[in-house]
Design a protein around this motif. Structure first.
Motif, PDB file in Angstrom:
ATOM      1  N   UNK A   1       4.977  68.571  17.716  1.00  0.00           N
ATOM      2  CA  UNK A   1       5.925  68.993  16.874  1.00  0.00           C
ATOM      3  C   UNK A   1       6.300  67.530  16.179  1.00  0.00           C
ATOM      4  N   UNK A   2       6.426  67.557  15.047  1.00  0.00           N
ATOM      5  CA  UNK A   2       6.861  66.045  14.469  1.00  0.00           C
ATOM      6  C   UNK A   2       8.157  66.150  13.747  1.00  0.00           C
ATOM      7  N   UNK A   3       9.053  65.357  14.347  1.00  0.00           N
ATOM      8  CA  UNK A   3      10.422  65.358  13.508  1.00  0.00           C
ATOM      9  C   UNK A   3      10.488  64.061  12.809  1.00  0.00           C
ATOM     10  N   UNK A   4      11.051  64.267  11.569  1.00  0.00           N
ATOM     11  CA  UNK A   4      11.123  63.010  10.738  1.00  0.00           C
ATOM     12  C   UNK A   4      12.828  62.456  10.692  1.00  0.00           C
ATOM     13  N   UNK A   5      12.704  61.308  11.182  1.00  0.00           N
ATOM     14  CA  UNK A   5      14.101  60.772  11.183  1.00  0.00           C
ATOM     15  C   UNK A   5      14.308  59.933   9.857  1.00  0.00           C
ATOM     16  N   UNK A   6      14.617  60.575   8.872  1.00  0.00           N
ATOM     17  CA  UNK A   6      14.882  59.835   7.578  1.00  0.00           C
ATOM     18  C   UNK A   6      13.680  60.301   6.619  1.00  0.00           C
ATOM     19  N   UNK A   7      13.681  61.470   5.888  1.00  0.00           N
ATOM     20  CA  UNK A   7      12.799  61.953   5.130  1.00  0.00           C
ATOM     21  C   UNK A   7      12.762  60.988   3.698  1.00  0.00           C
ATOM     22  N   UNK A   8      11.705  60.857   3.287  1.00  0.00           N
ATOM     23  CA  UNK A   8      11.436  59.886   2.182  1.00  0.00           C
ATOM     24  C   UNK A   8      12.283  60.645   0.653  1.00  0.00           C
ATOM     25  N   UNK A   9      12.534  61.707   0.713  1.00  0.00           N
ATOM     26  CA  UNK A   9      13.222  62.342  -0.443  1.00  0.00           C
ATOM     27  C   UNK A   9      14.584  62.108  -0.477  1.00  0.00           C
ATOM     28  N   UNK A  10      15.051  62.694   0.763  1.00  0.00           N
ATOM     29  CA  UNK A  10      16.436  62.471   0.763  1.00  0.00           C
ATOM     30  C   UNK A  10      17.036  61.603   1.909  1.00  0.00           C
ATOM     31  N   UNK A  11      16.429  61.090   2.878  1.00  0.00           N
ATOM     32  CA  UNK A  11      16.863  60.672   3.985  1.00  0.00           C
ATOM     33  C   UNK A  11      17.329  61.631   5.394  1.00  0.00           C
ATOM     34  N   UNK A  12      17.048  62.962   5.080  1.00  0.00           N
ATOM     35  CA  UNK A  12      17.521  64.127   5.997  1.00  0.00           C
ATOM     36  C   UNK A  12      16.793  63.526   7.400  1.00  0.00           C
ATOM     37  N   UNK A  13      17.550  63.909   8.416  1.00  0.00           N
ATOM     38  CA  UNK A  13      17.238  63.578   9.729  1.00  0.00           C
ATOM     39  C   UNK A  13      16.984  64.787  10.423  1.00  0.00           C
ATOM     40  N   UNK A  14      15.820  65.180  10.962  1.00  0.00           N
ATOM     41  CA  UNK A  14      15.697  66.614  11.704  1.00  0.00           C
ATOM     42  C   UNK A  14      16.357  66.573  12.863  1.00  0.00           C
TER      43      UNK A  14
END
Ligand SMILES: *Cc1c(COP(=O)(O)O)cnc(C)c1O
Length: 494
Positions: free
Chosen positions: A233-246
């Motif tokens: 499972x990959x959690x993104x801590x800071x998406x490149x689109x909006x900076x969202x943190x899973x």
């Protein structure tokens, strides 16, 4: 000293004019010539292979007068595009020092030591267990590849097979679960690792752009019923689109329940953990199985500096071993004392990585942390997150600006709006606003699409950005939008 090769004569003190040219470049004065004048500088640089060398003086002159002035101004204080910037002075100095005096990270020397020390400092800075094994990479792409390589090793070993030795067992089907906002380097890593891009499942996100863990759980169950095993499972801590943190904690629990690997892609956002206002969102990261992060983003290290941390050094070693070779291990000394630096490998990295020969990158992270410390990095991250929140405030105050996504880290997505302009024309209008901003040269944000809407997307990681640049972006967007209004009012779409 005299050498048989003319190129070996190079008094490094002759680099002074080049350093001055670099300093001038970093003042970012005047319009950016690189794009507009490309015919000139390309003509000067020519196209034919030189039969005779022009000599070092000519090289230095070309560098100072033609190449550096036409370089990439992604460190300009008005630059807030993508997730990139140019290095600060300590990282630059470290890169130069290691190019000359630490040109390989292996063997017993100061730069080799700093690879390990700086990884230790990063772990301390970010709150990772000291038992994790870190390794420098060329960036987030290879850091994610290495981390997922370790995940693959672990998952397939659970099935009694060593994939590094025998490849993926054909009878097993694997899937990786990530948010629909995941960076495409994860899909590419899956392609390279033999998992397949289509087996990276994009789980829907909520309104804040965060992966929905219940949807992930449901999908994993459904896939298991069809014979697919979860590889990670990959959690993104800071998406490149909006900076969202899973939701890292929830995904940690899901990964534990499903007995699968949790990888956190924090290439951009891992340093956000330093901001007390968002730290809570990172809860669980220290219990991840691997993390990718990029010192060449928020730390402003020279580009080419990424890091993968994996909880189990042995696993990483089995996935990436080069295996003993006569010309490597066989050439090491056997004496207990290291008499020559070449008697031992020092801190070993080539057994845990994609590269054998590799530059010393740790010295860059060491230099930056030695210069500004935890305090300086924390201040920077908080200042940048504050800029995004401030921009969101300015957007909220203007009748002509609209925010398009919540601000979590240092990204604020917004656009120009006007009651006279129909929704279907707003994308083109905002596209033209950004083109104008870039042409003017004082402000270079980048853009993205959010639910079909074109967003202006500044991402503040550049240490040179000032509050006035943030204000200018809000003001100029509005001014240019109003100026362009007649064109968009009159001409219908298409
Ligand atoms: C930048 C980024 C990457 C890719 O990293 P590179 O250093 O550009 O190769 C991957 N994931 C995320 C979340 C990123 O921000």
């Amino acid at each position: 000293m005299s050498y048989p090769d003319r190129a070996a004569f190079g008094d490094l003190s002759r680099l002074h004019p080049l350093l001055e040219a670099l300093d001038r470049f970093n003042r970012f004065e005047g319009p950016d010539p690189a794009g507009r004048r490309q015919a000139d500088w390309k003509a000067h640089l020519g196209s034919t292979l030189p039969e005779q060398g022009a000599g070092l003086d000519e090289v230095l002159k070309d560098l100072s007068e033609w190449i550096v002035p036409n370089g990439l101004r992604n460190g300009h204080p008005g630059f807030s595009g993508w997730v990139t910037t140019s290095p600060t002075t300590s990282g630059t100095a470290a890169a130069l020092a290691s190019t000359v005096a630490g040109s390989q990270r292996v063997w017993v020397h100061a730069f080799n030591h700093l690879e390990a020390l700086s990884l230790d400092w990063l772990a301390q800075l970010l709150g990772f267990p000291s038992t994790w094994h870190g390794t420098y990479t060329t960036g987030g792409s290879s850091a994610n590849l290495i981390a997922l390589g370790a995940a693959r090793q672990w998952a397939v070993e659970q099935q009694g097979v060593d994939p590094s030795m025998t490849g993926l067992p054909p009878e097993l089907k694997w899937r990786v679960y990530a948010s629909s906002e995941v960076h495409h380097v994860v899909n590419r890593a899956a392609a390279i690792l033999g998992i397949g891009r289509r087996n990276v499942i994009g789980i829907p996100v909520n309104a804040a752009g965060e992966l929905d863990p219940d949807a992930a759980a449901a999908r994993i169950r459904a896939d298991r019923a069809e014979g697919y095993l979860p590889l990670a499972i990959v959690a993104t801590a800071g998406t490149v689109n909006t900076g969202a943190i899973d939701p890292i904690r929830a995904l940690r629990e899901l990964a534990t329940t499903e007995q699968t690997w949790l990888h956190v892609d924090g290439a951009y956002g891992m340093f956000g953990i330093l901001d007390p206002d968002v730290r809570e969102a990172y809860d669980g990261v220290a219990e991840a199985d691997s993390v990718a992060l990029d010192p060449h983003k928020w730390m402003a290290a020279p580009v080419g500096n990424g890091v993968a941390f994996v909880r189990d050094r042995g696993l990483l070693g089995r996935a990436f071993t080069l295996e003993p070779a006569a010309y490597l291990e066989g050439s090491m000394g056997t004496a207990p004392e290291v008499e020559s630096p070449f008697d031992a490998f020092g801190e070993i990295f080539h057994e845990f990585n994609l590269d054998q020969s590799a530059p010393s990158r740790g010295v860059q992270v060491w230099a930056i942390l030695r210069e500004i410390g935890r305090e300086g990095m924390t201040d920077r991250v908080m200042r940048h997150n504050g800029f995004a929140r401030y921009l969101s405030e300015l957007v909220g105050r203007s009748p002509h600006l609209e925010q398009l996504a919540p601000v979590r880290l240092s990204i604020c997505c917004f656009r120009f709006i006007h009651p006279d302009i129909p929704a279907e024309r707003l994308n083109d209008l905002n596209r033209d606003i950004v083109a104008r901003l870039r042409a003017e040269g004082d402000l270079v944000p980048s853009t993205t699409m959010l639910q079909g809407r074109f967003a202006i997307r500044p991402c503040y990681i550049n240490p040179r950005v000032r509050q006035s640049d943030v204000e200018l972006l809000a003001r100029r967007t509005e001014e240019i939008g109003l100026e362009l209004l007649p064109r968009f009012r009159e001409s219908p779409a298409g």
